[in-house]
Design a protein around this motif. Structure first.
Motif, PDB file in Angstrom:
ATOM      1  N   LEU A   1       1.353   4.299  -2.799  1.00 25.71           N
ATOM      2  CA  LEU A   1       1.090   5.736  -2.641  1.00 25.71           C
ATOM      3  C   LEU A   1       2.328   6.581  -2.921  1.00 25.71           C
ATOM      4  O   LEU A   1       2.215   7.697  -3.430  1.00 25.71           O
ATOM      5  N   LYS A   2       3.520   6.013  -2.623  1.00 30.15           N
ATOM      6  CA  LYS A   2       4.745   6.783  -2.892  1.00 30.15           C
ATOM      7  C   LYS A   2       4.990   6.966  -4.389  1.00 30.15           C
ATOM      8  O   LYS A   2       5.802   7.793  -4.796  1.00 30.15           O
TER       9      LYS A   2
ATOM     10  N   LYS B   1       0.828  -1.215   0.000  1.00 29.71           N
ATOM     11  CA  LYS B   1       0.000   0.000   0.000  1.00 29.71           C
ATOM     12  C   LYS B   1       0.868   1.274   0.000  1.00 29.71           C
ATOM     13  O   LYS B   1       0.653   2.171  -0.797  1.00 29.71           O
ATOM     14  N   THR B   2       1.831   1.321   0.932  1.00 32.10           N
ATOM     15  CA  THR B   2       2.646   2.534   1.033  1.00 32.10           C
ATOM     16  C   THR B   2       3.528   2.702  -0.200  1.00 32.10           C
ATOM     17  O   THR B   2       3.728   3.829  -0.678  1.00 32.10           O
TER      18      THR B   2
ATOM     19  N   GLN C   1       1.924   8.701   7.473  1.00 37.27           N
ATOM     20  CA  GLN C   1       1.345   8.068   8.668  1.00 37.27           C
ATOM     21  C   GLN C   1       1.861   8.713   9.966  1.00 37.27           C
ATOM     22  O   GLN C   1       1.082   9.041  10.841  1.00 37.27           O
TER      23      GLN C   1
ATOM     24  N   ASP D   1      -1.962   8.429   4.277  1.00 39.04           N
ATOM     25  CA  ASP D   1      -1.390   7.120   4.597  1.00 39.04           C
ATOM     26  C   ASP D   1      -1.759   6.762   6.033  1.00 39.04           C
ATOM     27  O   ASP D   1      -1.343   7.449   6.968  1.00 39.04           O
ATOM     28  N   GLU D   2      -2.512   5.696   6.199  1.00 32.65           N
ATOM     29  CA  GLU D   2      -2.924   5.197   7.516  1.00 32.65           C
ATOM     30  C   GLU D   2      -3.319   6.339   8.451  1.00 32.65           C
ATOM     31  O   GLU D   2      -2.702   6.509   9.524  1.00 32.65           O
TER      32      GLU D   2
ATOM     33  N   VAL E   1      -5.071   5.297   2.246  1.00 33.93           N
ATOM     34  CA  VAL E   1      -4.410   4.000   2.379  1.00 33.93           C
ATOM     35  C   VAL E   1      -4.569   3.567   3.830  1.00 33.93           C
ATOM     36  O   VAL E   1      -4.185   4.293   4.741  1.00 33.93           O
TER      37      VAL E   1
END
Lengths: 244, 271
Positions: free
Chosen positions: B47-48, B43-44, B85, B162-163, B193
């Motif tokens: 997104l990056k 997931k991360t 996050q 993110d989270e 995310v």
């Protein structure tokens, strides 16, 4: 870049004959390589140093990592070269001094690439160094990869907010480090405080002589390694000192 | 029109791990997309790629029609705002207002306008009273809102979170929910995310499920969250309100606790 550095510093256990050696043997081997690198005085001897470092590194399947670490110290090596040239040293002399530095970096890296922070702690305890000092040292080594990962994430976060670290004049570039260094230092301090509390909560310092689960024991492999290392090193050092 | 597009993207990490594998995904303008999955699902990493922090090893990622490989992170971030996050990884200024001003200054917004935008963002996210406070002294929820305000201040077209719910207490979560709902209703493109399905369920976003670097499901939350086995394989479990709806054999699942409570009370009375 920070990610590459983080990968370079991270200890990874591999099942190789070098990783499996007693850490005291690995330390002795590193000290021998270090002495050779320090005493090398011409390009031939330096080539021998790199060959001597290359053998354990190859056996430890860590040649690539060693090269990566050497590449990271290249900027500093170039500075050594430039300073020597500026102060009137001949080209060849400057090159020998620079390569000697790279040899020293490579020689010491063999130990850190093949020895876990735990093993370093056991060796230091074996030398009967003060427990608090040993713990602080081993913890700081364990924290290096964690800090490098933090650094990567902080750089990512600030770049996502438009920070262009490589842009501007040298003063601006130094100022660009502020948004990265402040969160890094704050996080490191918070984490060390938390670690200290967690250690105390688990009884650290309760007795002056705590017991240990691990004892260093020399095995057949270690004696075999010494049988190869000591004569080979003696031969090389005799040549390096001009006694051969 | 899609604002972010992944075309058969593969990303291999320096240590050799394939974090994204054959990912194809389109995020449309004004869409709210939730990317869910267990730890290590990719997931991360996904997104990056949205603001160019990571570039694909193969395949293409385009943001507003431009390939990320050819654009700087700063230029992409101007349009795709990313909130990480861990708030402590970005906070460094002496005051909350300065923290919000940081991005605005980096993007070359004139001082007067930047000040005005920062003030507006702090006001909108309920932080106006804390503008002069050192951000490190704020609570976890306040820090999270400050990080969102610091990104939303420059008004990016897409917001990627993110989270966002990690480490947030109940009041902070509720407030965060309001913030995301507000963004969704203002027709802004939002990508969240998360592995917190309880938080996402009432939002009912388009949901993309990731597992082992691959997209294993993509569709409306109500459809995707019904696929229990697929969710379990991806290290997830359907939201509790959905489980409750199932137990009582409801075709139309509950979307809020109040709604479920009212229905159960009514049912109890009828019985």
């Amino acid at each position: 870049m920070a990610h590459v550095m983080a990968e370079g510093f991270k200890f990874r256990y591999l099942k190789t004959p070098v990783h499996g050696l007693d850490p005291r043997v690995k330390l002795l081997m590193t000290a021998m390589l270090f002495a050779l690198a320090l005493l090398s005085s011409n390009l031939y001897q330096e080539a021998l140093v790199f060959a001597a470092v290359g053998v354990p590194a190859a056996l430890a399947r860590s040649l690539k990592r060693l090269l990566r670490i050497a590449a990271l110290s290249l900027t500093f090596s170039l500075m050594i070269f430039a300073v020597n040239m500026l102060f009137g040293q001949p080209l060849l002399e400057s090159a020998v001094i620079t390569i000697r530095f790279l040899g020293i970096v490579a020689a010491t890296s063999v130990f850190f690439v093949t020895t876990s922070p735990d093993e370093i702690e056991y060796v230091m305890r074996w030398f009967r160094l003060p427990r608090d000092f040993v713990f602080a040292f081993a913890t700081s080594i364990r924290f290096v990869p964690v800090l490098m990962m933090d650094l990567t994430q902080i750089i990512d976060a600030q770049r996502s907010r438009g920070l262009e670290m490589d842009r501007g004049n040298p003063v601006r570039r130094i100022r660009n480090l502020i948004p990265v260094l402040i969160p890094l230092i704050v996080n490191a301090l918070v984490r060390s405080g938390e670690l200290a509390e967690a250690m105390e909560a688990r009884g650290y310092g309760a007795v002056s002589r705590p017991t240990s689960m691990h004892a260093l024991l020399m095995k057949k492999n270690d004696y075999a390694a010494l049988l190869v290392l000591v004569p080979a090193w003696s031969l090389l050092i005799t040549y390096f000192l001009g006694l051969l | 029109m899609s604002v972010i597009e992944f075309e058969d993207v593969r990303h291999r990490m320096p240590n050799g791990v394939v974090a994204l594998d054959s990912v194809s995904l389109k995020v449309g303008r004004g869409e709210v997309v939730a990317v869910v999955g267990g730890n290590g699902a990719g997931k991360t990493t996904l997104l990056k790629h949205m603001n160019g922090l990571l570039k694909p090893s193969s395949g293409r990622v385009t943001v507003f029609g431009k390939e990320t490989k050819e654009e700087s992170i700063a230029r992409l971030s101007r349009r795709v705002g990313l909130v990480f996050q861990n708030s402590d990884h970005q906070i460094f200024s002496e005051s909350a207002k300065e923290e919000v001003m940081f991005g605005l200054k980096n993007f070359g917004i004139p001082p007067g306008e930047a000040e005005e935008k920062a003030g507006r963002a702090l006001e909108y996210y309920g932080l106006a009273d804390l503008a002069a406070r050192p951000p490190l002294t704020l609570s976890g929820g306040e820090k999270k809102r400050l990080c969102i305000a610091a990104v939303m201040a420059w008004e990016p077209d897409v917001l990627v979170l993110d989270e966002p719910t990690v480490g947030q207490d109940y009041p902070s979560r509720s407030r965060l929910f309001g913030v995301v709902q507000g963004l969704a209703s203002s027709n802004r493109t939002v990508v969240i995310v998360s592995h917190d399905l309880e938080f996402l369920w009432p939002l009912s976003p388009r949901t993309v499920v990731m597992s082992k670097g691959r997209v294993v499901a993509d569709g409306p939350a109500r459809e995707v969250f019904m696929r229990t086995e697929m969710l379990r394989d991806a290290g997830l479990r359907e939201p509790q309100l959905l489980q409750l709806s199932r137990r009582f054999g409801r075709e139309e699942p509950f979307t809020a606790v109040d709604q479920a409570a009212a229905w159960l009370t009514e049912r109890g009375r009828a019985n």
